[in-house]
Design an enzyme around this catalytic site. Sequence first.
Site, PDB file in Angstrom:
ATOM      1  N   SER A 151     -24.741  30.343  19.099  1.00  0.00           N
ATOM      2  CA  SER A 151     -24.523  31.787  18.924  1.00  0.00           C
ATOM      3  C   SER A 151     -23.143  32.163  19.454  1.00  0.00           C
ATOM      4  CB  SER A 151     -25.571  32.516  19.760  1.00  0.00           C
ATOM      5  OG  SER A 151     -25.380  32.115  21.114  1.00  0.00           O
ATOM      6  N   GLY A 152     -22.886  33.470  19.556  1.00  0.00           N
ATOM      7  CA  GLY A 152     -21.656  33.934  20.198  1.00  0.00           C
ATOM      8  C   GLY A 152     -21.582  33.453  21.631  1.00  0.00           C
ATOM      9  N   HIS A 153     -22.709  33.537  22.326  1.00  0.00           N
ATOM     10  CA  HIS A 153     -22.761  33.059  23.704  1.00  0.00           C
ATOM     11  C   HIS A 153     -22.455  31.555  23.749  1.00  0.00           C
ATOM     12  CE1 HIS A 153     -23.941  32.547  27.811  1.00  0.00           C
ATOM     13  NE2 HIS A 153     -25.050  31.905  27.521  1.00  0.00           N
ATOM     14  N   ASP A 167     -29.534  24.104  17.033  1.00  0.00           N
ATOM     15  CA  ASP A 167     -29.984  25.466  16.774  1.00  0.00           C
ATOM     16  C   ASP A 167     -31.105  25.414  15.742  1.00  0.00           C
ATOM     17  OD1 ASP A 167     -28.466  28.412  17.300  1.00  0.00           O
ATOM     18  OD2 ASP A 167     -29.931  28.364  15.662  1.00  0.00           O
ATOM     19  N   ASP A 168     -32.077  26.303  15.899  1.00  0.00           N
ATOM     20  CA  ASP A 168     -33.218  26.288  14.962  1.00  0.00           C
ATOM     21  C   ASP A 168     -32.893  26.945  13.623  1.00  0.00           C
ATOM     22  OD1 ASP A 168     -34.761  24.812  16.640  1.00  0.00           O
ATOM     23  OD2 ASP A 168     -35.847  26.523  17.486  1.00  0.00           O
ATOM     24  N   GLY A 171     -29.176  33.742  24.889  1.00  0.00           N
ATOM     25  CA  GLY A 171     -29.147  34.960  25.701  1.00  0.00           C
ATOM     26  C   GLY A 171     -30.526  35.412  26.161  1.00  0.00           C
ATOM     27  N   HIS A 198     -21.079  39.421  48.451  1.00  0.00           N
ATOM     28  CA  HIS A 198     -21.606  38.558  49.524  1.00  0.00           C
ATOM     29  C   HIS A 198     -23.128  38.673  49.716  1.00  0.00           C
ATOM     30  CE1 HIS A 198     -22.292  41.921  52.317  1.00  0.00           C
ATOM     31  NE2 HIS A 198     -21.260  42.454  51.682  1.00  0.00           N
ATOM     32  N   HIS A 247     -29.360  37.396  34.245  1.00  0.00           N
ATOM     33  CA  HIS A 247     -28.074  37.521  33.553  1.00  0.00           C
ATOM     34  C   HIS A 247     -27.336  38.724  34.118  1.00  0.00           C
ATOM     35  CE1 HIS A 247     -26.040  38.224  29.315  1.00  0.00           C
ATOM     36  NE2 HIS A 247     -25.160  38.169  30.295  1.00  0.00           N
TER      37      HIS A 247
HETATM   38  C1  LIG Z   1     -31.160  49.881  27.606  1.00  0.00           C
HETATM   39  C2  LIG Z   1     -31.262  49.341  26.216  1.00  0.00           C
HETATM   40  C3  LIG Z   1     -31.922  47.961  26.223  1.00  0.00           C
HETATM   41  C4  LIG Z   1     -32.117  50.302  25.416  1.00  0.00           C
HETATM   42  O1  LIG Z   1     -32.167  49.880  24.105  1.00  0.00           O
HETATM   43  P1  LIG Z   1     -33.301  50.502  23.137  1.00  0.00           P
HETATM   44  O2  LIG Z   1     -34.627  50.108  23.668  1.00  0.00           O
HETATM   45  O3  LIG Z   1     -32.951  50.079  21.763  1.00  0.00           O
HETATM   46  O4  LIG Z   1     -33.193  52.056  23.374  1.00  0.00           O
HETATM   47  P2  LIG Z   1     -32.736  53.190  22.367  1.00  0.00           P
HETATM   48  O5  LIG Z   1     -31.379  52.860  21.833  1.00  0.00           O
HETATM   49  O6  LIG Z   1     -33.858  53.431  21.443  1.00  0.00           O
HETATM   50  O7  LIG Z   1     -32.561  54.423  23.354  1.00  0.00           O
HETATM   51  C5  LIG Z   1     -33.649  55.080  23.966  1.00  0.00           C
HETATM   52  C6  LIG Z   1     -33.078  56.214  24.806  1.00  0.00           C
HETATM   53  O8  LIG Z   1     -32.378  55.664  25.929  1.00  0.00           O
HETATM   54  C7  LIG Z   1     -31.003  56.034  25.883  1.00  0.00           C
HETATM   55  N1  LIG Z   1     -30.217  54.870  26.266  1.00  0.00           N
HETATM   56  C8  LIG Z   1     -30.259  53.629  25.704  1.00  0.00           C
HETATM   57  N2  LIG Z   1     -29.428  52.807  26.343  1.00  0.00           N
HETATM   58  C9  LIG Z   1     -28.845  53.523  27.314  1.00  0.00           C
HETATM   59  C10 LIG Z   1     -27.879  53.207  28.295  1.00  0.00           C
HETATM   60  N3  LIG Z   1     -27.391  51.984  28.418  1.00  0.00           N
HETATM   61  N4  LIG Z   1     -27.520  54.191  29.154  1.00  0.00           N
HETATM   62  C11 LIG Z   1     -28.026  55.437  29.047  1.00  0.00           C
HETATM   63  N5  LIG Z   1     -28.931  55.798  28.125  1.00  0.00           N
HETATM   64  C12 LIG Z   1     -29.338  54.838  27.274  1.00  0.00           C
HETATM   65  C13 LIG Z   1     -30.724  56.455  24.445  1.00  0.00           C
HETATM   66  O9  LIG Z   1     -29.646  57.340  24.364  1.00  0.00           O
HETATM   67  C14 LIG Z   1     -32.041  57.064  24.069  1.00  0.00           C
HETATM   68  O10 LIG Z   1     -32.143  58.339  24.629  1.00  0.00           O
HETATM   69  P3  LIG Z   1     -32.858  59.577  23.847  1.00  0.00           P
HETATM   70  O11 LIG Z   1     -34.286  59.150  23.703  1.00  0.00           O
HETATM   71  O12 LIG Z   1     -32.636  60.723  24.754  1.00  0.00           O
HETATM   72  O13 LIG Z   1     -32.139  59.661  22.543  1.00  0.00           O
HETATM   73  C15 LIG Z   1     -29.839  49.161  25.558  1.00  0.00           C
HETATM   74  O14 LIG Z   1     -29.291  50.394  25.164  1.00  0.00           O
HETATM   75  C16 LIG Z   1     -28.853  48.483  26.504  1.00  0.00           C
HETATM   76  O15 LIG Z   1     -28.165  49.121  27.308  1.00  0.00           O
HETATM   77  N6  LIG Z   1     -28.791  47.155  26.370  1.00  0.00           N
HETATM   78  C17 LIG Z   1     -27.930  46.336  27.194  1.00  0.00           C
HETATM   79  C18 LIG Z   1     -26.854  45.700  26.294  1.00  0.00           C
HETATM   80  C19 LIG Z   1     -25.889  44.932  27.128  1.00  0.00           C
HETATM   81  O16 LIG Z   1     -25.552  45.294  28.232  1.00  0.00           O
HETATM   82  N7  LIG Z   1     -25.421  43.818  26.601  1.00  0.00           N
HETATM   83  C20 LIG Z   1     -24.545  42.958  27.383  1.00  0.00           C
HETATM   84  C21 LIG Z   1     -24.297  41.669  26.687  1.00  0.00           C
HETATM   85  S1  LIG Z   1     -23.306  40.641  27.707  1.00  0.00           S
END
Ligand SMILES: CC(C)(COP(=O)(O)OP(=O)(O)OC[C@H]1O[C@@H](n2cnc3c(N)ncnc32)[C@H](O)[C@@H]1OP(=O)(O)O)[C@@H](O)C(=O)NCCC(=O)NCCS
Length: 198
Positions: free
Chosen positions: A10-12, A32-33, A64, A127, A136
Amino acid sequence: MKKLMIIGASGHGKVVADIAVKNGYEQIFFLDDNEDVKECAGFPVVGKCILAADNEDDKIVAIGNEKVREKIQKNLKNLVTLIHPNAVISRRVKIGEGSVVMAGAIINSDVVIGKGCIINTGATVDHDCRIGNFSHISVGAHVAGTCEISDRTWVGAGAVVSNNINICEGCLIGAGAVVVKNIEKAGIYVGVPARYLR
Ligand SMILES: CC(C)(COP(=O)(O)OP(=O)(O)OC[C@H]1O[C@@H](n2cnc3c(N)ncnc32)[C@H](O)[C@@H]1OP(=O)(O)O)[C@@H](O)C(=O)NCCC(=O)NCCS
């Protein structure tokens, strides 16, 4: 010739391959599957993940999803720990097998990182923290001193965990969240300050 099997094309996986090259691996191949994926970052995908069992090569799981990563990793031997040469890691840090530390990450003194963890690009762990197995710390996330983050918890991109905070296992801290209180119930937490989403 140093040879590495990377499970997960994947990207990771691409980023992990890059770190492997910088660690002197000359022969790299992926499993990879998804049969449609034939190469990753210029390296061949030679078959499905099942082929990793009983293989004697060095290997690392670059998937991931923490549950999948754990499930695959626990049946494997010869797992390596990969650290990007541009990560800054205190001499008093312990890092478990199958974990990867990306470029620009900083891990300060007396931190213990479990197995199968990802300390992603530019993340910092300060620390005396404990990061549980298969957790992660995403790109640009910061965990301040003396925190305990339990197993299978994912701290999202750019999130901040304030000092002396404990987060239980199986949590997802959303991107950009700021955790200022202990979290004792598994779930998804978002916002500033972080609140329970579901
Ligand atoms: C938290 C998270 C998992 C939620 O995803 P989801 O379940 O698909 O949630 P939704 O997009 O349906 O959002 C649900 C509600 O939470 C809010 N919300 C979602 N992510 C949020 C975030 N990071 N911060 C603040 N609010 C967030 C949305 O705005 C929505 O609010 P509403 O109901 O008032 O409209 C996702 O947004 C997230 O932050 N994932 C992490 C991605 C990441 O950091 N990747 C790093 C790769 S290295």
